[in-house]
Scaffold this motif. Structure first.
Motif, PDB file in Angstrom:
ATOM      1  N   THR A  33       0.863  -1.189   0.000  1.00  0.00           N
ATOM      2  CA  THR A  33       0.000   0.000   0.000  1.00  0.00           C
ATOM      3  C   THR A  33       0.893   1.230   0.000  1.00  0.00           C
ATOM      4  O   THR A  33       1.136   1.845   1.049  1.00  0.00           O
ATOM      5  N   GLN A  39      -9.204   1.767   4.214  1.00  0.00           N
ATOM      6  CA  GLN A  39      -8.291   0.951   3.419  1.00  0.00           C
ATOM      7  C   GLN A  39      -8.547  -0.534   3.653  1.00  0.00           C
ATOM      8  O   GLN A  39      -9.123  -0.944   4.668  1.00  0.00           O
ATOM      9  N   GLU A  59     -11.964  -3.240   2.586  1.00  0.00           N
ATOM     10  CA  GLU A  59     -11.924  -1.890   2.027  1.00  0.00           C
ATOM     11  C   GLU A  59     -13.338  -1.332   1.874  1.00  0.00           C
ATOM     12  O   GLU A  59     -14.256  -2.029   1.437  1.00  0.00           O
TER      13      GLU A  59
END
Length: 415
Positions: free
Chosen positions: A138, A254, A262
């Motif tokens: 990420t 996230q 998510e």
């Protein structure tokens, strides 16, 4: 031994004691800053008493040391002084020795030097408690800091070599349209018209470039919504600050380490419709969530959003383009009429070369289409740097009357 060395030794001793006591007492410095300040004061007072006996080096600048220690344990270290400066709007780090700030709309290279390790440590500290992370899987992260500032980080190998850190401070100098008038963002006549439009339930898009004051304008418009109405807001990260008594703010989430969990903006818009909203606010429309918002507005639910655009007309074009990202089965033949019927006003703002934020255009959509273009008219327009009454009129005259406003008088006041 030099005085500088003695000051550094003294500061290190006090800093170590403060950090030890914080760990022992289980204090969260970000959530309990006042407790940390009292703790630092107590440790400094105790240190000064012992220093008088000659066992420890004397402190020459206890106030400065207290500030440095507090910034290190409860703030963002060397960057904290920029965050505390009310004139600074944004702080960004391009790498060690490349720390910039924006002051009154202009960027400045500071003398602050950070090591790569310090940058990583500051980001990890800022993300603590946010539920968000940044790593190889990420490489980007958006998060809110406790003071409402917005953090964005990009790391290698997305960036070339160093971590890129942006902190956009929440510098809301206005909470209402009246305060925007006092700041010179728009004239009083335009503010009265926008206030009436909000109360009448018109759908409004706030457009502009980066740092044009879109979020502040959106918040001021939202604060004009009658207190009896229920507001649901959807944002990527929390930025809006509303005074409404019945307001539910939501932000995206996230995915976790397993790639699940998510929650995107489209999901938030869908869920918001199930929460009995009187109004829906989308902090910023960037992608396919535009379709979900338009469908909600077209179903009779009043709302607002912001969008990046260089003019009011370009904002309309963008609102017609973004829904196409939702899938191949979405066509312009469906989107353009939907935008024409769903959006009532576009408020465009910009930042001048001097750093002044101002509204440059208020455009009304009639709901009619000429070919593939949506008919729009300037209700207020810029003439030599001033926002003046244009030739256009807003849609839904009856809604103004039902809300108790004389639309003709509102617009004549701006001539």
């Amino acid at each position: 031994m030099s005085q500088t060395t003695l000051r550094t030794d003294a500061r290190d001793i006090v800093d170590a004691q403060v950090r030890t006591k914080i760990r022992e007492r289980g204090i969260d410095p970000f959530l309990e800053p006042n407790v940390v300040r009292r703790l630092i004061a107590d440790v400094l007072a105790d240190y000064q008493e012992r220093a008088l006996t000659g066992v420890l080096p004397l402190l020459q600048d206890s106030a400065g040391i207290a500030r440095t220690i507090f910034d290190g344990v409860a703030g963002l270290g060397p960057l904290q002084r920029f965050l505390d400066d009310p004139e600074i709007e944004e702080v960004w780090v391009n790498g060690p020795g490349r720390v910039f700030v924006a002051r009154r709309g202009r960027s400045e290279l500071t003398t602050t030097i950070l090591s790569s390790g310090q940058i990583v440590e500051l980001v990890e500290r800022a993300l603590k408690g946010s539920g968000r992370r940044v790593d190889i899987s990420t490489p980007f992260v958006d998060a809110s800091l406790p003071d409402g500032s917005r953090l964005h980080v990009a790391i290698p190998d997305i960036t070339r070599e160093h971590w890129a850190v942006n902190i956009r401070k929440f510098v809301a100098r206005a909470d209402s349209l009246d305060q925007l008038v006092e700041l010179g963002t728009l004239p009083r006549q335009a503010a009265r018209f926008l206030e009436a439009a909000v109360i009448a339930g018109l759908n409004i898009v706030v457009a502009g470039g980066t740092q044009a004051g879109k979020t502040t304008m959106l918040g001021c418009l939202a604060n004009a919504i009658p207190g009896s109405e229920r507001i649901i807001s959807c944002e990527e990260v929390f930025e809006l600050k509303l005074s409404a008594p019945d307001w539910v703010p939501m932000q995206t989430r996230q995915a976790n380490l397993e790639g699940a969990g998510e929650i995107g903006l489209r999901r938030l818009v869908t869920e918001a419709l199930r929460m009995r909203p009187s109004r829906i606010i989308i902090g910023e429309v960037r992608q396919a969530e535009c379709l979900d918002m338009l469908i909600a507005l077209n179903a009779g639910l009043p709302g607002m959003c912001s969008v990046h655009a260089n003019s009011a007309r370009e904002a309309i074009t963008k609102m017609c383009t973004l829904p196409l990202l939702a899938g191949e089965n979405i066509s312009s033949a469906f989107v353009v009429p939907t935008v024409a019927s769903a959006i009532d006003l576009v408020v465009h703002a910009e930042t001048t070369s001097s750093g002044q934020r101002r509204v440059t255009e208020i455009m009304g959509l009639s709901g009619r289409i000429e070919g593939a273009a949506i008919e729009a008219a300037e209700i207020f327009r810029s003439v030599r740097g001033r926002l003046v009454r244009g030739q256009g009129f807003p849609p839904h005259h009856a809604r103004f009357e039902q809300a108790g406003f004389d639309l003709g008088m509102l617009l004549r006041a701006g001539e």
